[in-house]
Design a protein around this motif. Sequence first.
Motif, mmCIF file in Angstrom:
data_model
loop_
_atom_site.group_PDB
_atom_site.id
_atom_site.type_symbol
_atom_site.label_atom_id
_atom_site.label_comp_id
_atom_site.label_asym_id
_atom_site.label_seq_id
_atom_site.Cartn_x
_atom_site.Cartn_y
_atom_site.Cartn_z
ATOM 1 N N MET A 22 19.436 -14.394 4.580
ATOM 2 C CA MET A 22 18.691 -12.309 4.454
ATOM 3 C C MET A 22 16.933 -12.793 4.806
ATOM 4 N N PRO A 23 16.602 -12.528 6.000
ATOM 5 C CA PRO A 23 15.260 -12.597 6.095
ATOM 6 C C PRO A 23 14.453 -11.229 4.685
ATOM 7 N N ALA A 24 13.730 -11.384 4.946
ATOM 8 C CA ALA A 24 12.951 -10.089 3.734
ATOM 9 C C ALA A 24 11.378 -9.954 4.480
ATOM 10 N N VAL A 25 10.969 -8.672 4.143
ATOM 11 C CA VAL A 25 9.809 -7.911 4.765
ATOM 12 C C VAL A 25 8.561 -8.375 2.984
ATOM 13 N N ILE A 26 7.443 -8.868 3.361
ATOM 14 C CA ILE A 26 6.403 -8.845 2.292
ATOM 15 C C ILE A 26 4.867 -7.874 2.660
ATOM 16 N N PHE A 27 4.740 -7.077 2.177
ATOM 17 C CA PHE A 27 3.882 -6.135 1.866
ATOM 18 C C PHE A 27 2.588 -6.233 1.636
ATOM 19 N N ASP A 28 1.341 -6.558 2.338
ATOM 20 C CA ASP A 28 0.277 -6.152 1.692
ATOM 21 C C ASP A 28 -0.312 -4.522 0.918
ATOM 22 N N LEU A 29 -0.307 -4.924 0.161
ATOM 23 C CA LEU A 29 -0.493 -2.718 -0.645
ATOM 24 C C LEU A 29 -1.528 -2.455 -0.363
ATOM 25 N N ASP A 30 -2.976 -3.019 -0.042
ATOM 26 C CA ASP A 30 -4.627 -1.555 0.220
ATOM 27 C C ASP A 30 -4.197 -1.931 1.371
ATOM 28 N N GLY A 31 -4.779 -0.877 2.032
ATOM 29 C CA GLY A 31 -5.003 -0.930 3.518
ATOM 30 C C GLY A 31 -3.500 -0.701 4.065
ATOM 31 N N VAL A 32 -2.434 -1.219 3.856
ATOM 32 C CA VAL A 32 -0.914 -0.773 4.182
ATOM 33 C C VAL A 32 -0.146 0.001 3.559
ATOM 34 N N ILE A 33 -0.278 0.398 2.313
ATOM 35 C CA ILE A 33 0.967 1.090 2.103
ATOM 36 C C ILE A 33 -0.107 2.646 1.194
ATOM 37 N N THR A 34 -0.934 1.827 1.421
ATOM 38 C CA THR A 34 -2.194 3.383 1.163
ATOM 39 C C THR A 34 -4.008 2.944 0.898
ATOM 40 N N ASP A 35 -4.459 3.616 1.310
ATOM 41 C CA ASP A 35 -6.097 3.704 2.230
ATOM 42 C C ASP A 35 -6.615 3.094 0.773
ATOM 43 N N THR A 36 -6.859 2.726 -0.414
ATOM 44 C CA THR A 36 -7.415 2.132 -0.858
ATOM 45 C C THR A 36 -8.667 1.185 -0.973
ATOM 46 N N ALA A 37 -8.786 0.983 0.807
ATOM 47 C CA ALA A 37 -10.076 0.503 1.194
ATOM 48 C C ALA A 37 -11.124 0.826 1.144
ATOM 49 N N GLU A 38 -10.915 2.236 1.212
ATOM 50 C CA GLU A 38 -12.347 3.851 1.200
ATOM 51 C C GLU A 38 -11.939 3.607 0.238
ATOM 52 N N LEU A 39 -11.195 3.718 -1.246
ATOM 53 C CA LEU A 39 -11.589 3.834 -2.581
ATOM 54 C C LEU A 39 -13.079 2.267 -3.297
ATOM 55 N N HIS A 40 -12.389 1.649 -2.383
ATOM 56 C CA HIS A 40 -13.048 -0.143 -2.605
ATOM 57 C C HIS A 40 -14.412 0.082 -2.298
ATOM 58 N N TYR A 41 -14.439 0.529 -1.145
ATOM 59 C CA TYR A 41 -15.492 0.664 -0.215
ATOM 60 C C TYR A 41 -16.884 1.871 -1.322
ATOM 61 N N GLN A 42 -16.323 2.718 -1.889
ATOM 62 C CA GLN A 42 -17.415 4.017 -3.036
ATOM 63 C C GLN A 42 -17.327 3.124 -3.965
ATOM 64 N N SER A 43 -16.749 2.017 -4.207
ATOM 65 C CA SER A 43 -16.929 1.767 -5.541
ATOM 66 C C SER A 43 -17.766 0.303 -5.372
ATOM 67 N N TRP A 44 -18.024 -0.370 -4.480
ATOM 68 C CA TRP A 44 -19.150 -1.247 -4.153
ATOM 69 C C TRP A 44 -20.439 -0.833 -3.170
ATOM 70 N N ARG A 45 -20.402 0.369 -3.087
ATOM 71 C CA ARG A 45 -21.283 0.836 -2.710
ATOM 72 C C ARG A 45 -22.147 1.334 -3.476
#
Length: 223
Positions: free
Chosen positions: A1-24
């Motif tokens: 049986m095959p499977a799918v592995i999801f990255d989280l940040d930037g795939v499921i939700t746009d935490t990339a923007e939250l990381h950006y705000q915190s790093w900035r």
Amino acid sequence: MPAVIFDLDGVITDTAELHYQSWRAIANELGIPFDHQANNALRGLSRPQSLEKLLGPRSGDFTPAQKHDLLARKNDDYLARVAGMSERDLLPGVEPLLRSLRDARIPMAIGSSSKNATFVLERLGVTSYFEAVVDGLAAPNSKPHPEVFLLAARRLGVPPAGCVVIEDAEAGVAAAKAAKMRVIGVGPAERVGGADVITPTIAALDTQTVLSLFPARSAGPNR
Ligand code: BG6
Ligand code: MG
């Protein structure tokens, strides 16, 4: 049986923007220029790797204790932002895709560099879709190292060749490739051009495309 592995940040939700705000906030304090392009280069990297990239040639000006303090403050700021998240912060198309893969009985896992993955998934209300959550605590060798995806595959009981990874980061695509998995890149070709299939967004990705990347089952008598 095959499977799918999801990255989280930037795939499921746009935490990339939250990381950006915190790093900035950290970058501003240190007088280091930091924009969205610089933030995109941090996608998929661990927190300490991200700090090193942000500090660049100034890395040597900081003691380990000072770096520790910067990392702690960045994470406090980020967690305060995550606390305000809810299911409304799922990226468009994510829940329909998760539902349709679950209906097709495809096992799913999260493979994330984040040490906050469990908290983020809880805020989003999607934890129950995943049979395994492998995060930066379980896999200390961060992407582009393949460890996080190999561990996810092992926990799902699926060989790497049977796994399709969905990733938004250059480092994540490289990690999936190093794990000998097929990979769907979410975002511009300049970032995820190494993927087998590229989609601009999750909303533009249909379940059939995901299923088409699974290895063909060997046909034969009594199989
Ligand atoms: C990755 C993100 O998923 O997790 C990176 O793409 C982030 O931007 C990394 O630095 C580590 O996350 P955290 O939550 O442990 O700081
Ligand atoms: Mg990502």
